[in-house]
Design a protein around this motif. Sequence first.
Motif, short mmCIF file in Angstrom:
data_model
loop_
_atom_site.label_atom_id
_atom_site.label_comp_id
_atom_site.label_asym_id
_atom_site.label_seq_id
_atom_site.Cartn_x
_atom_site.Cartn_y
_atom_site.Cartn_z
N MET A 117 0.85 -1.18 0.00
CA MET A 117 0.00 0.00 0.00
C MET A 117 0.90 1.25 0.00
O MET A 117 2.08 1.15 0.31
CB MET A 117 -0.88 0.05 1.26
CG MET A 117 -0.11 0.36 2.52
SD MET A 117 -1.13 0.43 4.01
CE MET A 117 -1.63 2.13 4.01
N HIS A 118 0.31 2.39 -0.34
CA HIS A 118 1.02 3.65 -0.24
C HIS A 118 0.73 4.22 1.14
O HIS A 118 -0.44 4.42 1.48
CB HIS A 118 0.55 4.61 -1.35
CG HIS A 118 1.46 5.77 -1.54
ND1 HIS A 118 1.77 6.64 -0.52
CD2 HIS A 118 2.15 6.20 -2.62
CE1 HIS A 118 2.61 7.57 -0.97
NE2 HIS A 118 2.86 7.31 -2.24
N TYR A 119 1.78 4.47 1.96
CA TYR A 119 1.59 4.89 3.35
C TYR A 119 0.77 6.19 3.47
O TYR A 119 0.15 6.44 4.48
CB TYR A 119 2.94 5.12 4.03
CG TYR A 119 3.62 3.85 4.51
CD1 TYR A 119 3.23 2.59 4.04
CD2 TYR A 119 4.65 3.91 5.45
CE1 TYR A 119 3.86 1.43 4.48
CE2 TYR A 119 5.28 2.75 5.89
CZ TYR A 119 4.88 1.52 5.41
OH TYR A 119 5.49 0.38 5.85
N ARG A 120 0.81 7.00 2.41
CA ARG A 120 0.07 8.27 2.49
C ARG A 120 -1.31 8.19 1.87
O ARG A 120 -2.06 9.15 1.84
CB ARG A 120 0.89 9.40 1.84
CG ARG A 120 2.16 9.67 2.62
CD ARG A 120 2.88 10.94 2.21
NE ARG A 120 4.10 11.08 3.00
CZ ARG A 120 4.17 11.63 4.21
NH1 ARG A 120 3.11 12.12 4.77
NH2 ARG A 120 5.33 11.70 4.85
N PRO A 178 -1.95 11.47 8.52
CA PRO A 178 -0.87 11.95 7.64
C PRO A 178 -0.19 10.80 6.89
O PRO A 178 0.18 10.94 5.74
CB PRO A 178 0.10 12.67 8.57
CG PRO A 178 -0.23 12.23 9.95
CD PRO A 178 -1.66 11.77 9.95
N TRP A 179 0.00 9.69 7.59
CA TRP A 179 0.51 8.45 6.98
C TRP A 179 0.21 7.30 7.92
O TRP A 179 -0.03 7.51 9.11
CB TRP A 179 2.03 8.51 6.71
CG TRP A 179 2.87 8.60 7.95
CD1 TRP A 179 3.31 9.74 8.54
CD2 TRP A 179 3.35 7.51 8.77
NE1 TRP A 179 4.01 9.44 9.69
CE2 TRP A 179 4.06 8.08 9.85
CE3 TRP A 179 3.24 6.12 8.70
CZ2 TRP A 179 4.66 7.31 10.84
CZ3 TRP A 179 3.84 5.34 9.70
CH2 TRP A 179 4.56 5.95 10.76
N THR A 180 0.23 6.11 7.41
CA THR A 180 0.08 4.93 8.26
C THR A 180 0.65 3.72 7.56
O THR A 180 0.62 3.63 6.33
CB THR A 180 -1.39 4.67 8.65
OG1 THR A 180 -1.44 3.58 9.57
CG2 THR A 180 -2.25 4.33 7.44
N PHE A 195 0.54 7.03 17.54
CA PHE A 195 0.72 8.07 16.53
C PHE A 195 -0.60 8.82 16.33
O PHE A 195 -1.15 9.36 17.27
CB PHE A 195 1.29 7.44 15.25
CG PHE A 195 1.58 8.42 14.14
CD1 PHE A 195 2.25 9.62 14.39
CD2 PHE A 195 1.18 8.18 12.83
CE1 PHE A 195 2.50 10.53 13.37
CE2 PHE A 195 1.43 9.08 11.81
CZ PHE A 195 2.09 10.24 12.08
N CYS A 196 -1.19 8.85 15.10
CA CYS A 196 -2.42 9.63 14.87
C CYS A 196 -3.69 8.88 15.28
O CYS A 196 -4.79 9.40 15.14
CB CYS A 196 -2.51 10.02 13.40
SG CYS A 196 -2.73 8.61 12.31
N GLY A 197 -3.53 7.66 15.75
CA GLY A 197 -4.70 6.94 16.28
C GLY A 197 -5.25 5.87 15.35
O GLY A 197 -6.18 5.15 15.74
N ASN A 198 -4.69 5.74 14.14
CA ASN A 198 -5.25 4.75 13.20
C ASN A 198 -5.09 3.33 13.71
O ASN A 198 -6.01 2.51 13.62
CB ASN A 198 -4.61 4.91 11.82
CG ASN A 198 -5.28 4.05 10.79
OD1 ASN A 198 -6.51 3.91 10.78
ND2 ASN A 198 -4.50 3.44 9.91
#
Length: 247
Positions: free
Chosen positions: A15-18, A71-73, A101-104
């Motif tokens: 996958m693309h992280y962004r 932002p990314w994951t 991180f962002c919570g994902n």
Amino acid sequence: MARTHQTSDWQTYKMHYREPHHAVEPLEKEIAVVDAALAELHEAGILPHTGYDAARFLAHRKAVAEKFEIPWTAITPRMQRLLYAINAITQPQNMIAAGVFCGNTFISNAGAGVGPGACYTAKQLIGVEIKPDEAERAERNVRRIDPTGVARVVAADAIDVCRDFPEPIHLLYLDADGTPELGKGIYLTILQAALDKMPPGALVLAHNSVNCAERLSRYLAFVRDPENMRESVNVIFDGEGLEVSVR
Ligand SMILES: C[S@@+](CC[C@H](N)C(=O)[O-])C[C@H]1O[C@@H](n2cnc3c(N)ncnc32)[C@H](O)[C@@H]1O
């Protein structure tokens, strides 16, 4: 005895992280891959069964795509589904996710207990993030899905939170990357801080069992030792991997 569950395409599945909401493969393929991983975890005696509500999972995925600022994951769609399913199947009353991180990553676990994908009533679902600004964003994201506060993010060191947690920990998710010297080697310290609160049957999920295997060598040796954990399976269906261990 420790096991490995590996798909033949784990190195080409990317996958693309962004762009985490982009489909990487047909849904049927994703479901089949995750079902096979769940079947192995069941066979290993880690999960009591393999059934989860796929429609609720899609409601959860949709809400995260619409409401979360990511932002990314590195959480692939396969991993998002597996984390949700493991939580939906085992229904942990208390869950701690370390390094969110962002919570994902956190909501991939907690989404089985709160929001549109909820399939049970949880007690405390806690995401821990050491960087205050990241913790603030993660908490903001989570509040958009769960107005109840059952799932929440705290700005703290996961070692302290696990050591001081006053109740049983039924599921511990590890994703913290520690200091530059220690990196993901911090997983073992966090687990050791939580271990005496983890009853038989409690699960530990460790992200990056593949791409950080070297840094995790002491952690992986610990959870694969039957003296410490009853069983452990390395699920390899993407470049990151997930070590699933049961107390
Ligand atoms: C690389 S991120 C995890 C990202 C996640 N794999 C994803 O794809 O969304 C690891 C996070 O752990 C946090 N962290 C590092 N050490 C920590 C600790 N001791 N306690 C809590 N969080 C920590 C970092 O600030 C960072 O946000």
